[in-house]
Design a protein around this motif. Structure first.
Motif, mmCIF file in Angstrom:
data_model
loop_
_atom_site.group_PDB
_atom_site.id
_atom_site.type_symbol
_atom_site.label_atom_id
_atom_site.label_comp_id
_atom_site.label_asym_id
_atom_site.label_seq_id
_atom_site.Cartn_x
_atom_site.Cartn_y
_atom_site.Cartn_z
ATOM 1 N N TYR A 26 0.829 -1.208 0.000
ATOM 2 C CA TYR A 26 0.000 0.000 0.000
ATOM 3 C C TYR A 26 0.867 1.263 0.000
ATOM 4 O O TYR A 26 0.538 2.257 -0.665
ATOM 5 N N ILE A 27 1.964 1.234 0.751
ATOM 6 C CA ILE A 27 2.855 2.398 0.788
ATOM 7 C C ILE A 27 3.487 2.624 -0.579
ATOM 8 O O ILE A 27 3.546 3.757 -1.083
ATOM 9 N N ALA A 28 3.964 1.537 -1.200
ATOM 10 C CA ALA A 28 4.559 1.646 -2.535
ATOM 11 C C ALA A 28 3.519 2.143 -3.538
ATOM 12 O O ALA A 28 3.805 3.012 -4.377
ATOM 13 N N TRP A 29 2.303 1.585 -3.450
ATOM 14 C CA TRP A 29 1.217 2.046 -4.328
ATOM 15 C C TRP A 29 0.977 3.537 -4.128
ATOM 16 O O TRP A 29 0.765 4.278 -5.093
ATOM 17 N N GLY A 30 1.043 3.998 -2.877
ATOM 18 C CA GLY A 30 0.791 5.399 -2.573
ATOM 19 C C GLY A 30 1.770 6.330 -3.264
ATOM 20 O O GLY A 30 1.388 7.400 -3.759
ATOM 21 N N THR A 31 3.042 5.939 -3.343
ATOM 22 C CA THR A 31 4.025 6.809 -3.997
ATOM 23 C C THR A 31 3.740 6.942 -5.493
ATOM 24 O O THR A 31 3.852 8.032 -6.058
ATOM 25 N N VAL A 32 3.358 5.838 -6.122
ATOM 26 C CA VAL A 32 3.062 5.892 -7.559
ATOM 27 C C VAL A 32 1.737 6.623 -7.792
ATOM 28 O O VAL A 32 1.572 7.342 -8.781
ATOM 29 N N ALA A 33 0.790 6.440 -6.864
ATOM 30 C CA ALA A 33 -0.485 7.161 -6.978
ATOM 31 C C ALA A 33 -0.267 8.664 -6.869
ATOM 32 O O ALA A 33 -0.919 9.457 -7.570
ATOM 33 N N ILE A 34 0.641 9.093 -5.993
ATOM 34 C CA ILE A 34 0.971 10.515 -5.878
ATOM 35 C C ILE A 34 1.582 11.013 -7.188
ATOM 36 O O ILE A 34 1.270 12.106 -7.671
ATOM 37 N N ALA A 35 2.458 10.205 -7.781
ATOM 38 C CA ALA A 35 3.059 10.578 -9.067
ATOM 39 C C ALA A 35 1.980 10.732 -10.139
ATOM 40 O O ALA A 35 2.047 11.648 -10.977
ATOM 41 N N TYR A 36 0.970 9.848 -10.106
ATOM 42 C CA TYR A 36 -0.115 9.951 -11.090
ATOM 43 C C TYR A 36 -0.968 11.188 -10.832
ATOM 44 O O TYR A 36 -1.416 11.853 -11.771
#
Length: 431
Positions: free
Chosen positions: A22-32
């Motif tokens: 979830y944390i890793a997903w969060g970083t890419v979601a922020i980039a998106y």
């Protein structure tokens, strides 16, 4: 007892893996989210941009078009790069390009520098959503793929929300250059965090080669049904992005003679509607019996809503009316993407969905990029601005200019009706 002890040892390990996912997903979601903000920011920056560079609607069209072209150029290789090199490598490169491009845009002394900076930003942003979907597929169970994909799409709309009233208010207070320097700094911080939380690729990403994916792409171009889904997405993307990401705020500001910050409120409602539509209509897409029929109905409804934004209606019915139309339009627009993705999966199958997504997005980018100069020329001509640079700096267009914009957007919507008809037969066979 030993079995129970083993189970207890495995459980914390699984929880830690899920938490990290979830944390890793969060970083890419922020980039998106940042990428989406970059995509729709021209509408918010346009008036300040025209003033600083002494340009008119054609300058704003260049600002929007440069992003579309960079985004388009990177779409075909995006899926292949993610499959070949892994999410972490691609995402970090994407974040770096976006941050550098944002800083260069903020410091650009000329329109040529602006074009190059936006091109760099777009090339980086183009990779993010493909990588995000790949990360979801790798990190979460199949039964959670749908909901996590939907939430991933919503993360982009959060960036779109930030690009409306919040960005307009920040530009009013600090100027557009300072705002994009700040966006670049946020991107650098997210890059540093992602470099720690994202796992490196474990072995070969797949057995696919560059040659095999390119061959699959060429074969897909020979299918009428595949062109149908590409036309459906291109029509949706070009129309909605042009309205919500380029001319929405200037149009509302002109209609009611208000500041860009105040004019951002209807676009804020649009972005909120996008988020809700992607969730609720995404749920409906899983249960729809006729995907092509639903896409035709959605396109017709979108055209009606766009027509209701004509200046004559806006002046007569007021700002609250325009905000309500934008909110409903957001619901419809947000719900379009899940239906298109559902059709793409049926037509290409899960194995080649990356190729399908690349073709759809490339077609959409080309359509959007080519349309921007045409729209600018039509708006300038209809507004009678001509070479009156001083007047065109103060206002992007007149009522006639924005009426021309609405008319062109309606024409650009026609492929959204033709496309579903082209894929109807193959969708029936795949059902």
């Amino acid at each position: 007892m030993m079995a129970l002890s083993g189970q207890q040892a495995v459980l914390p390990s699984a929880i830690r893996f899920i938490d990290r996912a979830y944390i890793a997903w969060g970083t890419v979601a922020i980039a998106y989210a940042i990428a989406f903000l970059q995509r729709v920011s021209p509408q918010t920056v346009s008036l300040s941009f025209m003033h600083d560079f002494g340009t008119d609607a054609s300058g704003v069209a260049m600002l929007a078009s440069s992003y579309f072209w960079g985004y388009t150029l990177m779409q075909i290789p995006a899926g292949l790069l993610v499959d070949r090199y892994g999410v972490k490598c691609v995402v970090l490169s994407s974040m770096a390009a976006s941050a550098v491009g944002s800083a260069a845009f903020a410091l650009a002394p000329s329109l040529l520098d602006v074009f190059i900076a936006r091109l760099i930003v777009a090339c980086g942003d183009a990779l993010v959503f493909t990588a995000l979907l790949k990360l979801v597929a790798q990190s979460f169970a199949d039964e959670r793929f749908g909901i996590m994909s939907g939430i991933s799409q919503v993360s982009g709309y959060v960036g779109g929300v930030l690009a409306t009233t919040p960005l307009a208010a920040a530009i009013s207070g600090f100027g557009w250059r300072a705002c994009f320097v700040f966006i670049a700094c946020v991107g650098v911080a997210n890059l540093a965090f992602a470099s720690v939380t994202l796992r490196p690729a474990a072995g070969p990403q797949s057995n696919k080669t560059f040659k095999s994916v390119l061959l699959a792409s060429c074969q897909a171009l020979g299918s009428t049904a595949n062109w149908g889904v590409a036309m459906s997405f291109a029509s949706h993307f070009a129309v909605v992005t042009t309205l919500s990401g380029v001319w929405g705020i200037p149009m509302v500001a002109h209609d009611f003679n208000i500041s860009p910050s105040a004019a951002g409120t209807p676009l804020l409602a649009f972005m909120v509607g996008n988020a809700l539509g992607s969730i609720f209509l995404g749920h409906a897409a899983d249960r729809a019996n006729s995907l092509d029929g639903a896409l035709v109905a959605i396109c017709v409804l979108r055209m009606i809503l766009i027509a209701l934004l004509l200046p004559v209606f806006a002046h007569a019915l007021g700002l609250f009316y325009v905000g309500a139309v934008f909110a409903i339009l957001g619901l419809v627009a947000g719900g379009t993407v899940p239906f298109v993705l559902k059709c793409t999966k049926k037509l290409y199958t899960a194995e080649l969905i990356g190729v399908g997504a690349s073709i759809n997005t490339t077609t959409a980018g080309i359509f959007a990029g080519l349309s921007q100069p045409v729209i600018a020329i039509a708006m300038i001509a209809a507004s009678g601005l001509g070479s009156d640079g001083g007047h065109s700096i103060r206002t992007a267009a007149s009522d006639s200019g924005y009426a021309a914009l609405i008319g062109i957007l309606l024409l650009m919507s026609v492929p959204g009706i033709i496309g579903p008809l082209l894929m109807r037969r193959k969708l029936i066979l795949r059902s």
